[in-house]
Design a protein around this motif. Structure first.
Motif, short mmCIF file in Angstrom:
data_model
loop_
_atom_site.label_atom_id
_atom_site.label_comp_id
_atom_site.label_asym_id
_atom_site.label_seq_id
_atom_site.Cartn_x
_atom_site.Cartn_y
_atom_site.Cartn_z
N HIS A 170 0.87 -1.18 0.00
CA HIS A 170 0.00 0.00 0.00
C HIS A 170 0.91 1.22 0.00
O HIS A 170 1.86 1.29 0.78
CB HIS A 170 -0.90 0.02 1.24
N LEU A 171 0.64 2.16 -0.88
CA LEU A 171 1.43 3.38 -0.95
C LEU A 171 0.65 4.51 -0.30
O LEU A 171 -0.42 4.88 -0.77
CB LEU A 171 1.76 3.72 -2.42
N GLU A 172 1.18 5.02 0.81
CA GLU A 172 0.55 6.14 1.51
C GLU A 172 1.08 7.43 0.90
O GLU A 172 2.30 7.67 0.91
CB GLU A 172 0.90 6.10 3.00
N ILE A 173 0.18 8.24 0.36
CA ILE A 173 0.57 9.50 -0.27
C ILE A 173 0.02 10.63 0.58
O ILE A 173 -1.18 10.92 0.54
CB ILE A 173 0.04 9.59 -1.72
N GLY A 174 0.88 11.24 1.39
CA GLY A 174 0.46 12.32 2.27
C GLY A 174 1.18 13.61 1.93
O GLY A 174 2.14 13.61 1.17
N PRO A 175 0.72 14.72 2.51
CA PRO A 175 1.33 16.01 2.19
C PRO A 175 2.77 16.15 2.70
O PRO A 175 3.55 16.89 2.13
CB PRO A 175 0.41 17.03 2.87
N LEU A 176 3.12 15.42 3.77
CA LEU A 176 4.46 15.54 4.34
C LEU A 176 5.29 14.27 4.21
O LEU A 176 6.50 14.32 4.37
CB LEU A 176 4.37 15.93 5.82
N ARG A 177 4.65 13.14 3.95
CA ARG A 177 5.37 11.87 3.92
C ARG A 177 4.73 10.93 2.91
O ARG A 177 3.51 10.80 2.86
CB ARG A 177 5.33 11.25 5.32
N ILE A 178 5.58 10.28 2.10
CA ILE A 178 5.13 9.27 1.15
C ILE A 178 5.85 7.99 1.54
O ILE A 178 7.08 7.96 1.67
CB ILE A 178 5.49 9.71 -0.30
N ARG A 179 5.05 6.91 1.77
CA ARG A 179 5.66 5.72 2.38
C ARG A 179 4.96 4.46 1.89
O ARG A 179 3.74 4.44 1.71
CB ARG A 179 5.53 5.84 3.90
N LEU A 180 5.74 3.41 1.70
CA LEU A 180 5.20 2.09 1.39
C LEU A 180 4.88 1.39 2.70
O LEU A 180 5.66 1.46 3.65
CB LEU A 180 6.21 1.25 0.62
N SER A 181 3.74 0.71 2.75
CA SER A 181 3.41 -0.10 3.92
C SER A 181 2.88 -1.45 3.41
O SER A 181 2.50 -1.57 2.25
CB SER A 181 2.39 0.61 4.82
N PRO A 182 2.83 -2.45 4.28
CA PRO A 182 2.38 -3.77 3.84
C PRO A 182 0.93 -3.75 3.34
O PRO A 182 0.10 -3.00 3.85
CB PRO A 182 2.51 -4.64 5.10
N TYR A 183 0.68 -4.57 2.37
CA TYR A 183 -0.68 -4.70 1.83
C TYR A 183 -1.54 -5.47 2.82
O TYR A 183 -1.11 -6.49 3.36
CB TYR A 183 -0.62 -5.45 0.50
N GLN A 184 -2.75 -4.96 3.08
CA GLN A 184 -3.71 -5.68 3.91
C GLN A 184 -5.06 -5.59 3.20
O GLN A 184 -5.65 -4.51 3.12
CB GLN A 184 -3.81 -5.06 5.30
N ALA A 185 -5.53 -6.71 2.71
CA ALA A 185 -6.78 -6.73 1.95
C ALA A 185 -7.92 -6.18 2.78
O ALA A 185 -8.09 -6.55 3.94
CB ALA A 185 -7.09 -8.15 1.50
N GLY A 186 -8.69 -5.29 2.18
CA GLY A 186 -9.90 -4.78 2.81
C GLY A 186 -9.68 -3.68 3.82
O GLY A 186 -10.58 -2.92 4.11
N VAL A 187 -8.47 -3.58 4.38
CA VAL A 187 -8.23 -2.59 5.42
C VAL A 187 -7.93 -1.22 4.83
O VAL A 187 -8.41 -0.21 5.30
CB VAL A 187 -7.07 -3.05 6.34
N GLN A 188 -7.14 -1.21 3.77
CA GLN A 188 -6.71 0.06 3.20
C GLN A 188 -7.29 0.25 1.80
O GLN A 188 -6.65 0.80 0.92
CB GLN A 188 -5.18 0.12 3.16
N ALA A 189 -8.49 -0.24 1.61
CA ALA A 189 -9.10 -0.16 0.27
C ALA A 189 -9.19 1.28 -0.19
O ALA A 189 -9.44 2.19 0.59
CB ALA A 189 -10.50 -0.77 0.31
N LEU A 190 -8.97 1.47 -1.47
CA LEU A 190 -9.04 2.81 -2.04
C LEU A 190 -10.48 3.29 -2.02
O LEU A 190 -11.41 2.53 -2.28
CB LEU A 190 -8.53 2.80 -3.49
#
Length: 198
Positions: free
Chosen positions: A79-99
């Motif tokens: 999962h790629l977190e795209i934020g205003p101050l930080r861009i970070r890869l995190s582990p994929y978790q089905a259903g939890v971080q759905a777009l």
């Protein structure tokens, strides 16, 4: 001259490599500096003090980031977190971080007409309206991002030093932008409220 967006997959791959090397994530500024250091041909190698160059570089990076996020999600690999101050890869978790069904920022950056049709005056309007949209902690976070500082225990002397550096760098007498200088001054006003306490 901006790079052709047909090469966005290559830029996305370059960003993926950089983010894999930085488990704590990177700011947009850090990503751009690392792309330049590695001589990426997919972003302009011109001064970011030019408003239009800054916008086009920002747009190309975020276009590639949203494409990368979509691909990683489809693969179920991260999962790629795209934020205003930080861009970070995190582990994929089905259903939890759905777009989300509707992501207006994603829609904006994936519409390549914005890159082609945005003029220097449009960028000035975006900068002028930027501070009017910021309130509370968002306002503080945006000011810190403009100063390229991290939130946390900050010494006011460091903020003043960074302010003087930015004013010197972006002053119109030295080829900088009046609009950018106004944004820097506004950011300093905001940071004074948070950090210059007796």
């Amino acid at each position: 001259m901006t790079p052709d967006l047909d090469h966005h997959r290559d830029l996305a791959e370059q960003l993926h490599v950089l983010l894999c090397e930085a488990p704590d994530g990177l700011s947009e500024y850090q990503l751009i500096q690392q792309l330049k250091a590695r001589h990426s041909t997919h972003i302009p190698h011109l001064s970011l003090s030019d408003k239009l160059v800054l916008f086009r570089t920002h747009f190309l990076v975020f276009n590639a980031l949203y494409r990368l996020r979509d691909r990683l999600w489809a693969e179920g690999s991260a999962h790629l977190e795209i934020g205003p101050l930080r861009i970070r890869l995190s582990p994929y978790q089905a259903g939890v971080q759905a777009l989300g069904e509707q992501d207006s920022l994603r829609d904006y950056y994936l519409d390549e007409r914005h890159l082609r049709e945005t003029s220097e005056r449009d960028v000035e309007k975006l900068l002028e309206s930027f501070w009017t949209r910021m309130q509370g902690n968002e306002e503080k976070a945006a000011a810190l991002a403009l100063f390229e500082l991290e939130d946390g225990p900050l010494d006011y002397a460091l903020i003043k030093l960074r302010y003087r550096q930015l004013v010197s760098q972006h002053h119109p007498d030295r080829g900088g932008s009046t609009t950018r200088l106004q944004s820097i001054n506004k950011a300093m006003e905001i940071l004074q409220r948070y950090y210059n306490r007796p």
